[in-house]
Design an enzyme around this catalytic site. Structure first.
Site, PDB file in Angstrom:
ATOM      1  N   PRO A  89      10.893   9.328   4.689  1.00 40.99           N
ATOM      2  CA  PRO A  89      11.441  10.398   5.542  1.00 40.99           C
ATOM      3  C   PRO A  89      12.105  11.491   4.708  1.00 40.99           C
ATOM      4  O   PRO A  89      12.392  12.570   5.218  1.00 40.99           O
ATOM      5  CB  PRO A  89      12.461   9.661   6.423  1.00 40.99           C
ATOM      6  CG  PRO A  89      12.766   8.394   5.719  1.00 40.99           C
ATOM      7  CD  PRO A  89      11.576   8.049   4.889  1.00 40.99           C
ATOM      8  N   GLU A 116      15.453  -0.768   3.883  1.00 41.90           N
ATOM      9  CA  GLU A 116      16.191   0.441   3.499  1.00 41.90           C
ATOM     10  C   GLU A 116      15.339   1.365   2.639  1.00 41.90           C
ATOM     11  O   GLU A 116      15.752   2.468   2.287  1.00 41.90           O
ATOM     12  CB  GLU A 116      17.467   0.073   2.729  1.00 41.90           C
ATOM     13  CG  GLU A 116      18.574  -0.480   3.595  1.00 41.90           C
ATOM     14  CD  GLU A 116      18.919   0.436   4.774  1.00 41.90           C
ATOM     15  OE1 GLU A 116      19.044   1.648   4.563  1.00 41.90           O
ATOM     16  OE2 GLU A 116      19.040  -0.088   5.887  1.00 41.90           O
ATOM     17  N   ARG A 154     -10.566  13.257   8.392  1.00 46.00           N
ATOM     18  CA  ARG A 154     -11.360  14.100   9.301  1.00 46.00           C
ATOM     19  C   ARG A 154     -11.716  15.449   8.692  1.00 46.00           C
ATOM     20  O   ARG A 154     -12.526  16.178   9.233  1.00 46.00           O
ATOM     21  CB  ARG A 154     -10.676  14.228  10.664  1.00 46.00           C
ATOM     22  CG  ARG A 154      -9.355  14.919  10.654  1.00 46.00           C
ATOM     23  CD  ARG A 154      -8.626  14.692  11.967  1.00 46.00           C
ATOM     24  NE  ARG A 154      -9.323  15.225  13.115  1.00 46.00           N
ATOM     25  CZ  ARG A 154      -9.431  16.519  13.391  1.00 46.00           C
ATOM     26  NH1 ARG A 154      -8.881  17.410  12.585  1.00 46.00           N
ATOM     27  NH2 ARG A 154     -10.080  16.935  14.460  1.00 46.00           N
ATOM     28  N   ASP A 169      -9.567  23.681  14.695  1.00 41.49           N
ATOM     29  CA  ASP A 169      -8.383  23.005  15.223  1.00 41.49           C
ATOM     30  C   ASP A 169      -7.111  23.803  14.994  1.00 41.49           C
ATOM     31  O   ASP A 169      -7.056  24.666  14.113  1.00 41.49           O
ATOM     32  CB  ASP A 169      -8.198  21.648  14.516  1.00 41.49           C
ATOM     33  CG  ASP A 169      -9.111  20.582  15.081  1.00 41.49           C
ATOM     34  OD1 ASP A 169      -9.485  20.688  16.251  1.00 41.49           O
ATOM     35  OD2 ASP A 169      -9.435  19.643  14.325  1.00 41.49           O
TER      36      ASP A 169
HETATM   37  N1  SAM Z   1      16.898   4.247   4.416  1.00 41.74           N
HETATM   38  C1  SAM Z   1      15.828   5.205   4.393  1.00 41.74           C
HETATM   39  C2  SAM Z   1      16.405   6.615   4.517  1.00 41.74           C
HETATM   40  O1  SAM Z   1      17.419   6.776   5.184  1.00 41.74           O
HETATM   41  O2  SAM Z   1      15.811   7.558   3.971  1.00 41.74           O
HETATM   42  C3  SAM Z   1      14.864   4.966   5.528  1.00 41.74           C
HETATM   43  C4  SAM Z   1      14.050   3.731   5.336  1.00 41.74           C
HETATM   44  S1  SAM Z   1      12.877   3.459   6.623  1.00 41.74           S
HETATM   45  C5  SAM Z   1      13.778   2.463   7.737  1.00 41.74           C
HETATM   46  C6  SAM Z   1      11.732   2.364   5.896  1.00 41.74           C
HETATM   47  C7  SAM Z   1      10.471   2.990   5.372  1.00 41.74           C
HETATM   48  O3  SAM Z   1       9.757   3.590   6.438  1.00 41.74           O
HETATM   49  C8  SAM Z   1      10.629   4.091   4.352  1.00 41.74           C
HETATM   50  O4  SAM Z   1      10.816   3.578   3.057  1.00 41.74           O
HETATM   51  C9  SAM Z   1       9.317   4.844   4.487  1.00 41.74           C
HETATM   52  O5  SAM Z   1       8.301   4.256   3.721  1.00 41.74           O
HETATM   53  C10 SAM Z   1       8.991   4.675   5.955  1.00 41.74           C
HETATM   54  N2  SAM Z   1       9.326   5.852   6.795  1.00 41.74           N
HETATM   55  C11 SAM Z   1      10.250   5.893   7.778  1.00 41.74           C
HETATM   56  N3  SAM Z   1      10.272   7.087   8.363  1.00 41.74           N
HETATM   57  C12 SAM Z   1       9.332   7.844   7.768  1.00 41.74           C
HETATM   58  C13 SAM Z   1       8.886   9.178   7.930  1.00 41.74           C
HETATM   59  N4  SAM Z   1       9.425   9.993   8.826  1.00 41.74           N
HETATM   60  N5  SAM Z   1       7.876   9.623   7.158  1.00 41.74           N
HETATM   61  C14 SAM Z   1       7.324   8.811   6.217  1.00 41.74           C
HETATM   62  N6  SAM Z   1       7.715   7.545   6.001  1.00 41.74           N
HETATM   63  C15 SAM Z   1       8.712   7.045   6.761  1.00 41.74           C
END
Ligand code: SAM
Length: 250
Positions: A89, A116, A154, A169
């Protein structure tokens, strides 16, 4: 193009990659998707892939070593150094422009985090780019990895039946796409716009372009700020603004 996906939950990918367009693309060898279970590379007795964070606090952190070993094994098997992406994220936002760029790669290695997230030293040593699918937090990187693979696939040659369809698109050319209609001509008292059944292709194209501009203006004005408009698009936009007088802010 190939996709090597490092995950703790390979089973999650079975359904989405075994249906419809992606299924056919795999059968035709247009894309090669491999899921690699990170747990297979944890060498201790219990195959541990996560541990509590140093410094204390909630949750678990994915260990660096099994991810690194899974990554090394994948790269060795492919025999090419592919770009390594960590779904996160905190990464760069996935947009159609980024999807287009990535579709030019020979292959990608994608790491899915859980809990995490992953030990920071994974980012420091093997990750080339972190990508986010939006400003919200999911339980793991598997769904984001599916979004990434689907959006890239795609755009690859021969994956869609009609090569041009992805180019029309939303976002491909910086606008939202025009509305679509199909049979019947009248549904719940609503008729298909006359122009679409006129058989006049020039007028149909003009209508579609105008509707696309109108939608973008009404829903995603920010896209128009970054778009270089053609003379015809400028004319149409002027027309739309006159028609919508008062409905949109200048
Ligand atoms: N503790 C992290 C933070 O606050 O940045 C979030 C960890 S999340 C619960 C667990 C995993 O989900 C991340 O390591 C990532 O690989 C994935 N993930 C969660 N949200 C995401 C998003 N919006 N885009 C891409 N990957 C995401």
């Amino acid at each position: 193009m190939f996709f090597d996906i490092l995950t703790l939950f390979p089973e999650m990918f079975v359904g989405p990659f075994s249906e419809s367009i992606l299924k056919r693309a795999r059968e035709k060898d247009l894309i090669d998707i491999k899921t690699i279970n990170i747990r297979d590379f944890a060498e201790d007795k219990h195959h541990t892939t996560d541990e509590p964070p140093y410094g204390g606090g909630a949750g678990m952190v994915m260990k660096a070593e099994p991810i690194f070993k899974a990554w090394q094994d994948t790269q060795n098997k492919r025999g090419v150094k592919s770009k390594t992406i960590l779904m996160s994220p905190q990464g760069k936002e996935l947009t159609q422009d980024l999807v287009k760029d990535l579709s030019n790669e020979e292959g990608l290695t994608i790491i899915c985090g859980r809990y995490e997230g992953v030990d920071e030293r994974v980012r420091d040593t093997i990750v080339d780019q972190e990508i986010s699918i939006g400003d919200y937090v999911l339980t793991g990187g598997e769904l984001p990895a599916m979004v990434l693979v689907d959006s890239i696939s795609r755009l690859l040659s021969d994956v869609l039946g009609d090569e041009d369809s992805s180019k029309k698109d939303s976002f491909y050319n910086g606008l939202l796409e025009h509305p679509h209609y199909t049979r019947p001509r009248e549904f719940n008292g609503l008729k298909v716009p006359d122009v679409l059944v006129s058989g006049n292709h020039q007028l149909i194209e003009r209508w579609r372009k105008k509707e696309s501009l109108k939608r973008t203006l009404l829903r995603r004005k920010d896209l128009l700020e970054d778009k270089k408009l053609s003379d015809q698009e400028k004319e149409l936009l002027k027309e739309i603004k006159l028609e919508l007088k008062g409905e949109v802010d200048e």
